[in-house]
Design an enzyme around this catalytic site. Structure first.
Site, PDB file in Angstrom:
ATOM      1  N   ALA A  66       0.433  -1.212   0.079  1.00  0.00           N
ATOM      2  CA  ALA A  66       0.191   0.395  -0.282  1.00  0.00           C
ATOM      3  C   ALA A  66       0.735   1.145   0.111  1.00  0.00           C
ATOM      4  O   ALA A  66       2.411   0.905   0.694  1.00  0.00           O
ATOM      5  CB  ALA A  66      -0.641   0.031   0.904  1.00  0.00           C
ATOM      6  N   GLY A 109       0.664  -5.042   0.709  1.00  0.00           N
ATOM      7  CA  GLY A 109      -0.632  -5.270   0.054  1.00  0.00           C
ATOM      8  C   GLY A 109      -0.188  -5.721  -1.402  1.00  0.00           C
ATOM      9  O   GLY A 109      -1.580  -6.517  -2.220  1.00  0.00           O
ATOM     10  N   GLU A 112      -0.547  -8.797  -1.093  1.00  0.00           N
ATOM     11  CA  GLU A 112      -1.916  -9.376  -0.660  1.00  0.00           C
ATOM     12  C   GLU A 112      -3.001  -9.641  -1.831  1.00  0.00           C
ATOM     13  O   GLU A 112      -4.153 -10.047  -1.898  1.00  0.00           O
ATOM     14  CB  GLU A 112      -2.656  -8.328   0.544  1.00  0.00           C
ATOM     15  CG  GLU A 112      -1.909  -8.749   1.621  1.00  0.00           C
ATOM     16  CD  GLU A 112      -2.504  -6.983   2.844  1.00  0.00           C
ATOM     17  OE1 GLU A 112      -1.972  -6.036   2.423  1.00  0.00           O
ATOM     18  OE2 GLU A 112      -3.305  -7.561   3.676  1.00  0.00           O
TER      19      GLU A 112
END
Ligand code: CAA
Length: 258
Positions: A66, A109, A112
């Site tokens: 992220a 992220g 993920e």
């Protein structure tokens, strides 16, 4: 398509490719990228001409997490009321099979997002990890859950608590990735695998995806019951008739995706 700032999209046959494209930030997932990637994926998901969606990044990074600079000043109410990262759940909910083609960093992220995809093909250069702990935070796009389901508690705890990364070989041994390919061949091999999936009966592929995913949501007995119901339902498709006729006639099937 016009208006995309953070991704590139292309179509080749029944395969759609979404390339994360923020090279200046190693494809860090900011809100703009989330909105663009999820909207593009949903558009392809609705298109009956698309049988597989490939998600990829650059040679250096699938995505390095992220966007830390964007998140830095957040307070709790910004995060909660803004449902920070909530839109990524729509990516996980796509019905069309998705394939992550991962080279370089797949961190936080990025890891993920790769784990949300159905098939994960890694270049030998890929590195996976959940380093959020080093920033004083924890995973927020499903990492603590999907990593644990993929590789088990021992490695998930190790990665989430130390922030260390796994190379592609360790990730494959642990069950996180489907296949490893030489970095130079990643795109070609990922597109070949996607084309193979996209050529299958689309309803069968969607049902297979749904059935496998059900394994993570339910008990064995319920999961087997769910599978059996769907298995019975496939006999309502034209593609079942075609697939089995082609087998008995010793020819290649020509699926109509219905
Ligand atoms: N967010 C914002 N910017 C990032 C970024 C991120 N996650 N990762 C890299 N960048 C930026 C860097 O700041 C740098 O920008 P500048 O040139 O403007 O300084 C540029 O991308 C290139 O990065 P580096 O110079 O750091 O490249 P490197 O090769 O030396 O290191 C790296 C690569 C090890 C991946 C390093 O960039 C890094 O550690 N990145 C952060 C990884 C991380 O912590 N990810 C988790 C984020 S939190 C999260 O994802 C929460 C969640 O669960 C949703």
């Amino acid at each position: 398509a016009a208006g995309h700032e953070t991704i590139l999209v292309e179509r080749t046959g029944r395969t759609a490719v979404i390339t994360l494209n923020r090279p200046e930030a190693l494809n860090a997932l900011n809100l703009r990228l989330m909105e663009e990637a999820v909207a593009a994926a949903e558009g392809f998901d609705r298109d009956p001409g698309v049988g597989c969606i490939v998600l990829t990044g650059s040679d250096r990074a699938f995505a390095a997490g992220a966007d830390i600079k964007e998140m830095q000043g957040l307070d709790y109410m910004d995060a909660y009321l803004g449902d920070w990262f909530g839109a990524w759940d729509r990516f996980a909910a796509l019905r069309t099979p998705t394939l992550a083609a991962v080279a370089g960093h797949a961190l936080g992220g990025g890891c993920e997002l790769a784990m949300m995809c159905d098939v994960l093909i890694a270049a030998d250069s890929a590195r996976f990890g959940q380093p959020e702990i080093k920033l004083g935070v924890i995973p927020g796009i499903g990492g603590s859950q999907r990593l644990t389901r993929a590789v088990g508690k021992a490695k998930a705890m190790d990665l989430c608590l130390t922030g260390r990364t796994m190379d592609a070989a360790e990730a494959e041994r642990a069950g996180l990735v489907s296949r490893i390919v030489p970095a130079a061949d990643l795109r070609e091999q990922a597109l070949a695998a996607a084309a193979e999936i996209a050529a299958m009966s689309a309803p069968a592929a969607m049902m297979a995806k749904e059935a496998v995913n059900r394994a993570f949501e339910t008990t064995l007995a319920e999961g087997v019951r769910f599978e059996r119901r769907i298995f019975h339902a496939v006999f309502a498709t034209a593609d079942q008739k075609e697939g089995m006729a082609a087998f008995t006639e010793k020819r290649r099937p020509s699926f109509v995706h219905r």
